[in-house]
Design a protein around this motif. Structure first.
Motif: not given
Length: 75
Positions: A50-67
């Motif tokens: 349904k084109s819903e996105v979950r951004v995955l962290a790829t490094g330490a300290g990376q915050e998931p991006a909302p929206g």
């Protein structure tokens, strides 16, 4: 499922948007959907049918991006 998406990240200064193209990796994310990544491997996202996105962290300290929005690309 599309093989490529354009992801749009809101919140860029001056009200703009940042976009990046991602391609399917063959991996599955924590929600059971395909994982896509950009050419650098830094941006990785799980995208549902349904084109819903979950951004995955790829490094330490990376915050998931909302929206983040996903738009399927041809090819």
């Amino acid at each position: 499922m599309p093989r490529r998406y354009e992801l749009t990240f809101p919140g860029v200064p001056e009200g703009g948007q940042d976009t990046v193209e991602v391609s399917v990796t063959g991996r599955t994310g924590p929600g059971g959907h395909p994982v896509y990544e950009d050419a650098t491997g830094i941006i990785q996202a799980e995208i549902s049918d349904k084109s819903e996105v979950r951004v995955l962290a790829t490094g330490a300290g990376q915050e998931p991006a909302p929206g983040v929005a996903a738009r399927p690309l041809a090819g």
